[in-house]
Design a protein around this motif. Sequence first.
Motif, PDB file in Angstrom:
ATOM      1  N   ALA A   1       0.665  -1.153  -0.232  1.00  0.00           N
ATOM      2  CA  ALA A   1      -0.045  -0.058  -0.330  1.00  0.00           C
ATOM      3  C   ALA A   1       1.025   1.320  -0.030  1.00  0.00           C
ATOM      4  O   ALA A   1       0.264   2.103  -0.691  1.00  0.00           O
ATOM      5  N   ALA A   2       2.141   1.162   0.785  1.00  0.00           N
ATOM      6  CA  ALA A   2       2.413   2.558   1.090  1.00  0.00           C
ATOM      7  C   ALA A   2       3.455   2.793  -0.515  1.00  0.00           C
ATOM      8  O   ALA A   2       3.577   3.851  -0.934  1.00  0.00           O
ATOM      9  N   LEU A   3       3.686   1.891  -1.310  1.00  0.00           N
ATOM     10  CA  LEU A   3       4.460   1.501  -2.754  1.00  0.00           C
ATOM     11  C   LEU A   3       3.819   2.417  -3.617  1.00  0.00           C
ATOM     12  O   LEU A   3       3.837   2.992  -4.207  1.00  0.00           O
ATOM     13  N   GLY A   4       2.609   1.479  -3.441  1.00  0.00           N
ATOM     14  CA  GLY A   4       1.105   2.330  -4.526  1.00  0.00           C
ATOM     15  C   GLY A   4       0.949   3.935  -4.077  1.00  0.00           C
ATOM     16  O   GLY A   4       0.726   4.397  -5.312  1.00  0.00           O
ATOM     17  N   VAL A   5       1.081   4.199  -3.249  1.00  0.00           N
ATOM     18  CA  VAL A   5       0.475   5.526  -2.688  1.00  0.00           C
ATOM     19  C   VAL A   5       1.455   6.273  -2.851  1.00  0.00           C
ATOM     20  O   VAL A   5       1.237   7.984  -3.586  1.00  0.00           O
ATOM     21  N   LEU A   6       2.749   6.483  -2.504  1.00  0.00           N
ATOM     22  CA  LEU A   6       4.177   7.283  -3.445  1.00  0.00           C
ATOM     23  C   LEU A   6       3.878   6.902  -4.343  1.00  0.00           C
ATOM     24  O   LEU A   6       4.336   8.227  -5.222  1.00  0.00           O
ATOM     25  N   ALA A   7       4.042   5.921  -5.403  1.00  0.00           N
ATOM     26  CA  ALA A   7       4.404   5.757  -6.827  1.00  0.00           C
ATOM     27  C   ALA A   7       2.470   6.557  -7.995  1.00  0.00           C
ATOM     28  O   ALA A   7       2.783   7.676  -8.280  1.00  0.00           O
ATOM     29  N   ASN A   8       1.329   6.777  -6.566  1.00  0.00           N
ATOM     30  CA  ASN A   8       0.454   7.006  -7.414  1.00  0.00           C
ATOM     31  C   ASN A   8       0.507   8.826  -7.265  1.00  0.00           C
ATOM     32  O   ASN A   8       0.016   9.609  -8.159  1.00  0.00           O
ATOM     33  N   ILE A   9       1.071   9.379  -5.774  1.00  0.00           N
ATOM     34  CA  ILE A   9       0.923  10.586  -5.117  1.00  0.00           C
ATOM     35  C   ILE A   9       1.680  10.963  -6.624  1.00  0.00           C
ATOM     36  O   ILE A   9       1.849  12.050  -7.088  1.00  0.00           O
ATOM     37  N   PHE A  10       3.310  10.471  -7.058  1.00  0.00           N
ATOM     38  CA  PHE A  10       3.903  10.800  -7.691  1.00  0.00           C
ATOM     39  C   PHE A  10       3.900  11.267  -9.273  1.00  0.00           C
ATOM     40  O   PHE A  10       3.747  12.570 -10.025  1.00  0.00           O
ATOM     41  N   LEU A  11       2.839   9.846  -9.762  1.00  0.00           N
ATOM     42  CA  LEU A  11       1.962  10.581 -11.059  1.00  0.00           C
ATOM     43  C   LEU A  11       0.799  11.467 -10.809  1.00  0.00           C
ATOM     44  O   LEU A  11       0.952  12.338 -11.725  1.00  0.00           O
ATOM     45  N   LEU A  12      -0.146  11.685  -9.991  1.00  0.00           N
ATOM     46  CA  LEU A  12      -0.453  12.593  -9.842  1.00  0.00           C
ATOM     47  C   LEU A  12       0.002  13.650  -9.826  1.00  0.00           C
ATOM     48  O   LEU A  12      -0.554  14.725 -10.841  1.00  0.00           O
ATOM     49  N   PHE A  13       1.319  14.115  -9.073  1.00  0.00           N
ATOM     50  CA  PHE A  13       1.473  15.713  -9.413  1.00  0.00           C
ATOM     51  C   PHE A  13       2.601  15.909 -10.764  1.00  0.00           C
ATOM     52  O   PHE A  13       2.072  16.652 -11.151  1.00  0.00           O
TER      53      PHE A  13
END
Length: 305
Positions: free
Chosen positions: A12-24
């Motif tokens: 979950a932590a990996l997915g959240v960080l990757a998605n936050i980076f992609l969102l930005f």
Amino acid sequence: MFSLSNILNFQAALGVLANIFLLFSYTFIILGHRPKPTDMISCQLTFIHIVLLITGTDIWLTDISESLNFENDFKCKTTFYISRVMRALSMCITCLLSVFQAVTISPSTSMLNKFKYKLKKYMIYAFLFIWSFNLLFISNRIFYVGAFTNMSETNQMKITKSCSLFSMNYIIKGFILTVTTSRDVFLIGIMLTTSAYMVIILFRHQRQCQHLHSLSHPRESPEKRATQTILLLVVFFVIMYWVDFIISSIAVLLWMYDSAILSVQKFVMNVYPTITPLIQISSDNRIINMLKNMQSVCHQIFKEG
């Protein structure tokens, strides 16, 4: 030694960080450059996956609910509702992404070509319909979920450590099952149809390039790369969906969820929102170039310092 809970939290932590980076990254691309029609869809899908991963993690939710003094019943209803809505939206937006990419790469002789220049207009209507339908349709389920009680196990099925799904009327259960199954079959059918259509277009384009340039490996265009990425996402989603469907069906038939089934299902549910941003980041030249520019700037700053 890693336990299942540690693996789920790392995922979950990996997915959240990757998605936050992609969102930005998508936000920067949309604001600073000429975005593709599918960028807004990908941006929304990324936001949905962030919420989905957060609501699917028990430890984070427990800390938040305790700090806000939420009762268990309210927490169960809220997290169940948000999680189900996000799961449904993930499927709908992935399907929408597949459809819009198929329209984007359609040749001028295709019937879909007339919709190509109206994608933004149709996109807004599609977003409004998808969000409204899922928010309203899933809202009825909050009446059948709540905190785990001491009632007989025949009247409730544990779906998380502290939440249960209560039995419902056969008519209501049949209606929900029929609509949900029809929606899923319809969306997956569209995904597979548009994917097959895109594969045919890519195959024809490949043959034309080889014929015109006499090259065995012509250079990939951005459209081809984007199409291949979306095809990979669709295939991955369909596989994960059916694995989750089989696990859920077994649990419902047995009217029982044990900790092992819960952990395996949660891992399967989180695979798609975790892998999706990694695939999109690695296949989008705009994001790769942005990372290279950031690396060059950091290197220059470090060198001057």
